[in-house]
Design a protein around this motif. Structure first.
Motif, PDB file in Angstrom:
ATOM      1  N   LYS A 171       3.952   2.331   8.080  1.00  0.00           N
ATOM      2  CA  LYS A 171       4.674   1.568   7.059  1.00  0.00           C
ATOM      3  C   LYS A 171       6.081   2.136   6.942  1.00  0.00           C
ATOM      4  O   LYS A 171       6.271   3.357   6.939  1.00  0.00           O
ATOM      5  CB  LYS A 171       3.951   1.641   5.719  1.00  0.00           C
TER       6      LYS A 171
ATOM      7  N   ASP B 256      -0.829   5.212   6.909  1.00  0.00           N
ATOM      8  CA  ASP B 256      -0.802   4.707   5.541  1.00  0.00           C
ATOM      9  C   ASP B 256      -2.170   4.200   5.106  1.00  0.00           C
ATOM     10  O   ASP B 256      -2.440   4.048   3.914  1.00  0.00           O
ATOM     11  CB  ASP B 256       0.236   3.580   5.429  1.00  0.00           C
ATOM     12  N   TRP B 257      -3.074   3.956   6.063  1.00  0.00           N
ATOM     13  CA  TRP B 257      -4.415   3.488   5.703  1.00  0.00           C
ATOM     14  C   TRP B 257      -5.247   4.571   5.020  1.00  0.00           C
ATOM     15  O   TRP B 257      -6.254   4.281   4.391  1.00  0.00           O
ATOM     16  CB  TRP B 257      -5.152   2.959   6.922  1.00  0.00           C
TER      17      TRP B 257
ATOM     18  N   ARG C 117       2.894   5.382  -2.583  1.00  0.00           N
ATOM     19  CA  ARG C 117       2.899   4.353  -3.630  1.00  0.00           C
ATOM     20  C   ARG C 117       3.681   4.809  -4.857  1.00  0.00           C
ATOM     21  O   ARG C 117       4.346   4.002  -5.504  1.00  0.00           O
ATOM     22  CB  ARG C 117       1.452   4.008  -4.013  1.00  0.00           C
TER      23      ARG C 117
ATOM     24  N   GLN D 252      -9.764   2.328   7.489  1.00  0.00           N
ATOM     25  CA  GLN D 252      -9.713   3.377   6.472  1.00  0.00           C
ATOM     26  C   GLN D 252     -11.067   4.056   6.351  1.00  0.00           C
ATOM     27  O   GLN D 252     -12.091   3.508   6.762  1.00  0.00           O
ATOM     28  CB  GLN D 252      -9.332   2.770   5.123  1.00  0.00           C
TER      29      GLN D 252
ATOM     30  N   GLY E  50      -6.841  -1.351   7.489  1.00  0.00           N
ATOM     31  CA  GLY E  50      -5.587  -0.990   6.847  1.00  0.00           C
ATOM     32  C   GLY E  50      -4.452  -0.922   7.844  1.00  0.00           C
ATOM     33  O   GLY E  50      -4.663  -0.894   9.057  1.00  0.00           O
ATOM     34  N   THR E  51      -3.248  -0.890   7.345  1.00  0.00           N
ATOM     35  CA  THR E  51      -2.054  -0.792   8.171  1.00  0.00           C
ATOM     36  C   THR E  51      -1.803   0.664   8.527  1.00  0.00           C
ATOM     37  O   THR E  51      -1.881   1.535   7.667  1.00  0.00           O
ATOM     38  CB  THR E  51      -0.839  -1.353   7.412  1.00  0.00           C
TER      39      THR E  51
ATOM     40  N   HIS F  85      -1.412   6.831   1.427  1.00  0.00           N
ATOM     41  CA  HIS F  85      -0.977   5.590   0.782  1.00  0.00           C
ATOM     42  C   HIS F  85      -0.627   5.816  -0.687  1.00  0.00           C
ATOM     43  O   HIS F  85       0.379   5.296  -1.188  1.00  0.00           O
ATOM     44  CB  HIS F  85      -2.090   4.547   0.893  1.00  0.00           C
ATOM     45  N   THR F  86      -1.440   6.618  -1.374  1.00  0.00           N
ATOM     46  CA  THR F  86      -1.219   6.840  -2.808  1.00  0.00           C
ATOM     47  C   THR F  86       0.046   7.648  -3.051  1.00  0.00           C
ATOM     48  O   THR F  86       0.805   7.364  -3.987  1.00  0.00           O
ATOM     49  CB  THR F  86      -2.432   7.552  -3.437  1.00  0.00           C
TER      50      THR F  86
END
Length: 236
Positions: free
Chosen positions: A217, A174-175, A184, A207, A213-214, A180-181
């Motif tokens: 997720k 997810d980083w 999202r 990242q 970053g994680t 991620h986007t």
């Protein structure tokens, strides 16, 4: 009693293969520096994924991306631990033979997980619609395939139709901004809820822009599901 012992033995076999993979690495790796460490989900993240699926009582899981089987072994351990009727683990990976010389699948077979797992050697953009057409319903999904935005977006589009209402979608890397986007959008527009305690602890990795970053997720899908109005679109 005999059935319980047999189930425990199967779980123990998977755990041993997982420990050996974490300790010694796979038998074969691609010619990229630290490829196994970069590509494979860390063992502690696999433990958390396993525990999450066990708590969920998951009996059917879709996974995108097999590679070195770090996450697949954790998922298989969870499915055997839950011991639901007719467990199924559908794994989609077009590169397992060509890029990884089947090392991940061989590891699953050595753990005895080929009895519940099925490898689909094709792109997820084609395999997921076929699963949906077959009426397959999963309790959870793990996504670690292409990291291109449009391909992640398509994966999540079909998974929200395949994973049951209230089920789980877990995303690796997810980083990465592209991953991620894509996620999202579904969080902001289709009611996906982040489970903040699913992968606790310090961030792992950095990242591309250098921000911590994680890595993994987890999202809970809404129950009942819904389709948002185009008028309610939220930028992501």
């Amino acid at each position: 009693m005999g059935g319980k012992v047999n189930a425990d033995e199967r779980v123990a076999r998977v755990r041993e293969v997982r420990r050996r993979l974490a300790r010694e690495g796979p038998a074969r790796v691609r010619a990229h520096e630290r490829d196994f460490e970069t590509v494979s989900v860390p063992e502690r993240h696999g433990d958390r994924l396993r525990d999450l699926l066990v708590a969920e009582g998951a009996g059917k899981v879709v996974e995108i991306g097999l590679a070195y089987a770090g996450s697949a072994l954790a998922i298989g351990e969870a499915l055997l631990t839950v011991d639901a009727p007719s467990p199924r683990h559908v794994i989609i990976d077009p590169f397992q033979e060509r890029e990884y010389a089947n090392v991940g699948w061989d590891l699953l077979c050595s753990a005895g997980l080929d009895s519940i797992a099925r490898l689909v050697p094709g792109p997820s953009s084609l395999a997921l619609p076929r699963l949906l057409g077959e009426g397959f319903v999963a309790d959870a999904a793990f996504v670690d395939g292409s990291h291109r935005f449009h391909e992640v977006f398509v994966d999540l589009y079909f998974l929200r139709k395949i994973v049951r209402p209230g089920g789980l979608v877990v995303i690796d890397d997810d980083w990465w901004p592209s991953v991620h986007t894509a996620a999202r959008y579904y969080e902001r527009n289709t009611g996906w809820q982040v489970l903040p305690d699913a992968f606790p602890g310090e961030p792992v990795g950095v990242q591309p822009q250098g921000r911590h970053g994680t890595r993994c997720k987890a999202f809970r899908l809404p129950d009942p599901p819904f389709e948002p109005s185009f008028q309610d679109f939220r930028a992501f």
